[in-house]
Design a protein around this motif. Structure first.
Motif, PDB file in Angstrom:
ATOM      1  N   GLU A  17       0.966  -1.032  -0.186  1.00 34.94           N
ATOM      2  CA  GLU A  17       0.225  -0.339  -0.525  1.00 34.94           C
ATOM      3  C   GLU A  17       0.806   1.443   0.172  1.00 34.94           C
ATOM      4  OE1 GLU A  17      -2.772   0.007   2.586  1.00 34.94           O
ATOM      5  OE2 GLU A  17      -3.657  -2.369   2.586  1.00 34.94           O
ATOM      6  N   PHE A  18       1.792   1.503   0.634  1.00 39.01           N
ATOM      7  CA  PHE A  18       2.921   2.412   0.973  1.00 39.01           C
ATOM      8  C   PHE A  18       3.486   2.693  -0.249  1.00 39.01           C
ATOM      9  CE2 PHE A  18       2.464   2.180   5.717  1.00 39.01           C
ATOM     10  CZ  PHE A  18       2.295   4.035   5.546  1.00 39.01           C
ATOM     11  N   TRP A  21       1.120   4.273  -2.777  1.00 38.01           N
ATOM     12  CA  TRP A  21       0.595   5.796  -2.362  1.00 38.01           C
ATOM     13  C   TRP A  21       1.995   6.551  -2.542  1.00 38.01           C
ATOM     14  CZ3 TRP A  21       2.496   7.996   2.833  1.00 38.01           C
ATOM     15  CH2 TRP A  21       2.257   9.032   2.267  1.00 38.01           C
ATOM     16  N   THR A  25       2.253   9.815  -6.076  1.00 39.86           N
ATOM     17  CA  THR A  25       2.556  10.729  -5.731  1.00 39.86           C
ATOM     18  C   THR A  25       3.489  11.095  -6.490  1.00 39.86           C
ATOM     19  OG1 THR A  25       1.870  10.776  -2.724  1.00 39.86           O
ATOM     20  CG2 THR A  25       3.768  11.929  -3.616  1.00 39.86           C
ATOM     21  N   ALA A 100       4.156   8.409   7.834  1.00 36.72           N
ATOM     22  CA  ALA A 100       3.956   8.124   6.910  1.00 36.72           C
ATOM     23  C   ALA A 100       3.943   9.891   6.682  1.00 36.72           C
ATOM     24  CB  ALA A 100       2.440   8.505   6.840  1.00 36.72           C
ATOM     25  N   TYR A 131      -0.922  14.649   0.393  1.00 38.35           N
ATOM     26  CA  TYR A 131      -0.507  13.593  -0.142  1.00 38.35           C
ATOM     27  C   TYR A 131      -1.314  12.615   0.888  1.00 38.35           C
ATOM     28  CZ  TYR A 131       1.599  14.798  -4.731  1.00 38.35           C
ATOM     29  OH  TYR A 131       1.751  15.297  -5.387  1.00 38.35           O
ATOM     30  N   ARG A 135      -4.156   9.120   0.866  1.00 35.15           N
ATOM     31  CA  ARG A 135      -3.232   8.275   1.477  1.00 35.15           C
ATOM     32  C   ARG A 135      -4.797   7.882   2.314  1.00 35.15           C
ATOM     33  NH1 ARG A 135      -1.059   6.993   6.541  1.00 35.15           N
ATOM     34  NH2 ARG A 135      -1.097   4.748   5.974  1.00 35.15           N
ATOM     35  N   ASN A 136      -5.672   8.175   2.610  1.00 39.98           N
ATOM     36  CA  ASN A 136      -6.296   7.785   4.092  1.00 39.98           C
ATOM     37  C   ASN A 136      -7.670   7.322   2.965  1.00 39.98           C
ATOM     38  OD1 ASN A 136      -5.122   8.451   5.770  1.00 39.98           O
ATOM     39  ND2 ASN A 136      -5.790  10.212   6.222  1.00 39.98           N
TER      40      ASN A 136
END
Length: 136
Positions: A17-18, A21, A25, A100, A131, A135-136
């Motif tokens: 997931e990171f 993300w 970005t 994060a 950003y 993410r949320n």
């Protein structure tokens, strides 16, 4: 390629997931994804890098070494888990949220954002907030 490496017991939850993300970005900032290595470490580890490579005898939460070529981003981003944990406590925010923020802060530097002046720091914080909300 974005990779996560560990010089401490900390392990980042949800690496995939990171990666997604961070990648989105970079692309939104009109840059290309090259080789970006995140290295999670201790205060001692990062302090040694700070002294040896930057001649700064201070603790910090992040050091990035930018090897980008034009808009293709490459580099090493070292993050002190100890500093992030302490900053989260100091800023009264959740550890995961502060982590994060630091993670995206590093890649935003590669995208061209700075934080050495008040105006540049304000722009950096605005981008981080933008950003983080995505993410949320």
């Amino acid at each position: 390629m974005i990779s996560f490496n560990y010089e401490t017991d900390f392990i980042l939850d949800r690496e995939a997931e990171f990666t997604q993300w961070i990648s989105s970005t970079i692309l939104e900032e009109k840059c290309k994804i090259g080789d970006i290595d995140y290295i999670f470490c201790s205060d001692d580890y990062l302090h040694k890098l700070n002294v040896d490579f930057l001649n700064h005898d201070t603790l910090t939460d992040i050091i990035s070494f930018d090897y980008s070529v034009g808009k293709e981003l490459h580099g090493e981003i070292y993050i002190s888990v100890d500093r992030v944990r302490e900053n989260a406590s100091e800023f009264n925010t959740a550890f995961n949220e502060e982590m994060a923020r630091v993670i995206i802060h590093g890649v935003l530097h590669y995208c061209g954002y700075k934080d050495k002046t008040d105006a540049a720091e304000k722009e950096m914080r605005s981008k981080e907030d933008y950003y983080l909300a995505k993410r949320n």
